[in-house]
Design a protein around this motif. Sequence first.
Motif, short mmCIF file in Angstrom:
data_model
loop_
_atom_site.label_atom_id
_atom_site.label_comp_id
_atom_site.label_asym_id
_atom_site.label_seq_id
_atom_site.Cartn_x
_atom_site.Cartn_y
_atom_site.Cartn_z
N ASN A 261 -4.93 -23.69 -36.42
CA ASN A 261 -3.92 -24.75 -36.37
C ASN A 261 -4.01 -25.53 -35.07
N GLN A 262 -4.22 -24.80 -33.96
CA GLN A 262 -4.33 -25.47 -32.67
C GLN A 262 -5.58 -26.34 -32.60
N LYS A 263 -6.67 -25.83 -33.17
CA LYS A 263 -7.91 -26.61 -33.20
C LYS A 263 -7.70 -27.92 -33.97
N LYS A 264 -7.07 -27.83 -35.13
CA LYS A 264 -6.85 -29.01 -35.96
C LYS A 264 -5.95 -30.02 -35.24
N GLU A 265 -4.89 -29.50 -34.61
CA GLU A 265 -3.96 -30.39 -33.91
C GLU A 265 -4.64 -31.07 -32.72
N SER A 266 -5.47 -30.32 -32.01
CA SER A 266 -6.19 -30.90 -30.86
C SER A 266 -7.17 -31.97 -31.31
N HIS A 267 -7.82 -31.75 -32.44
CA HIS A 267 -8.76 -32.76 -32.95
C HIS A 267 -8.02 -34.01 -33.41
N ARG A 268 -6.82 -33.84 -33.97
CA ARG A 268 -6.02 -35.00 -34.34
C ARG A 268 -5.71 -35.83 -33.10
N ILE A 269 -5.27 -35.15 -32.05
CA ILE A 269 -4.94 -35.84 -30.80
C ILE A 269 -6.17 -36.55 -30.23
N TYR A 270 -7.30 -35.84 -30.21
CA TYR A 270 -8.55 -36.41 -29.68
C TYR A 270 -8.97 -37.63 -30.50
N ASP A 271 -8.89 -37.51 -31.80
CA ASP A 271 -9.27 -38.63 -32.68
C ASP A 271 -8.42 -39.86 -32.44
N ILE A 272 -7.10 -39.63 -32.27
CA ILE A 272 -6.17 -40.75 -32.12
C ILE A 272 -6.27 -41.39 -30.74
N PHE A 273 -6.27 -40.56 -29.70
CA PHE A 273 -6.25 -41.09 -28.33
C PHE A 273 -7.62 -41.56 -27.85
N ILE A 274 -8.65 -40.79 -28.13
CA ILE A 274 -9.98 -41.07 -27.57
C ILE A 274 -10.85 -41.88 -28.53
N LEU A 275 -10.92 -41.44 -29.80
CA LEU A 275 -11.78 -42.13 -30.76
C LEU A 275 -11.07 -43.30 -31.45
N ALA B 149 -11.84 -34.77 -21.70
CA ALA B 149 -11.19 -34.32 -22.93
C ALA B 149 -12.21 -33.68 -23.88
N LYS B 150 -13.40 -34.23 -23.94
CA LYS B 150 -14.45 -33.70 -24.82
C LYS B 150 -14.86 -32.29 -24.38
N ALA B 151 -15.01 -32.10 -23.07
CA ALA B 151 -15.38 -30.77 -22.55
C ALA B 151 -14.31 -29.74 -22.90
N LEU B 152 -13.05 -30.15 -22.84
CA LEU B 152 -11.95 -29.22 -23.11
C LEU B 152 -11.83 -28.92 -24.60
N ILE B 153 -12.04 -29.93 -25.44
CA ILE B 153 -11.92 -29.67 -26.88
C ILE B 153 -13.09 -28.81 -27.36
N GLU B 154 -14.21 -28.89 -26.68
CA GLU B 154 -15.33 -28.02 -27.02
C GLU B 154 -14.98 -26.56 -26.72
N GLU B 155 -14.21 -26.34 -25.67
CA GLU B 155 -13.74 -24.98 -25.38
C GLU B 155 -12.70 -24.54 -26.39
N ILE B 156 -11.79 -25.45 -26.74
CA ILE B 156 -10.76 -25.13 -27.74
C ILE B 156 -11.40 -24.72 -29.06
N ASP B 157 -12.51 -25.35 -29.40
CA ASP B 157 -13.21 -25.03 -30.65
C ASP B 157 -13.79 -23.62 -30.66
N THR B 158 -13.91 -23.00 -29.49
CA THR B 158 -14.45 -21.63 -29.43
C THR B 158 -13.36 -20.58 -29.63
N TRP B 159 -12.08 -20.99 -29.61
CA TRP B 159 -10.99 -20.03 -29.74
C TRP B 159 -10.97 -19.46 -31.15
N GLU B 160 -10.89 -18.16 -31.25
CA GLU B 160 -10.82 -17.49 -32.55
C GLU B 160 -9.37 -17.35 -33.01
N ASP B 161 -9.18 -17.34 -34.31
CA ASP B 161 -7.85 -17.14 -34.92
C ASP B 161 -6.83 -18.15 -34.39
N ASP B 162 -7.26 -19.38 -34.19
CA ASP B 162 -6.34 -20.42 -33.71
C ASP B 162 -6.66 -21.74 -34.40
#
Length: 216
Positions: free
Chosen positions: A131-145, A116-129
Amino acid sequence: MDLQTIGIALVVICVIFFLFTEYEKRATFRKLHSLLARGEYGEYLTMLDSFLVKYLYPKYNRLYMKLNGYMFIEDHEEIGRLFDEMLAMRVTKKQRKDLVLKAFNYYVERSDGKRAKALIEEIDTWEDDENQKKESHRIYDIFILKKYSYIDEMEERLKEASGLDKGFLEYLLALQYDNKGDEKKSAMYLEASKKDMITSVEEARKAADAKEKKKN
């Protein structure tokens, strides 16, 4: 036969071939969808390896459909193998984003923090997205952290949510209250989530059935 006549004949043959291929593609997709809906997963997966499906659909599309089938039967070994193969393929930007999000959601559900960490690091590289970055970090924080810092925000959003969105928010709230150690509220939101999810799926199924009857 002159060249003009031959040219016209070739165009007609190409058009007929194209129409036949499109018809077969749609008919095959409907059959695959029907097998999946009826829970005939073995036949569904076998059909995806047939000569016809291999001819009609690119490899990536077939693997994606296979992935959905294995997700239904929860064959996690095969799911992991398919994600590894597909994530290594060269695809369009749109396909890549869809696949990365699908893999990310799967691995956070499985509590696989490393993937999940490897994938969210890729998501963080997406430009002009953003809202998706924020939502993914919410999911990561809740499920993983195992954080619960989004409770107030999500309970506020819940007031105007409906359908599957409401059910998913309730599920995230159930997880957060569990992370917090509040078992009573966690159980309350989990029950509400199940109820709203089931209702939404039933309503969607009824709408699809009504649309199919109208079409016939």
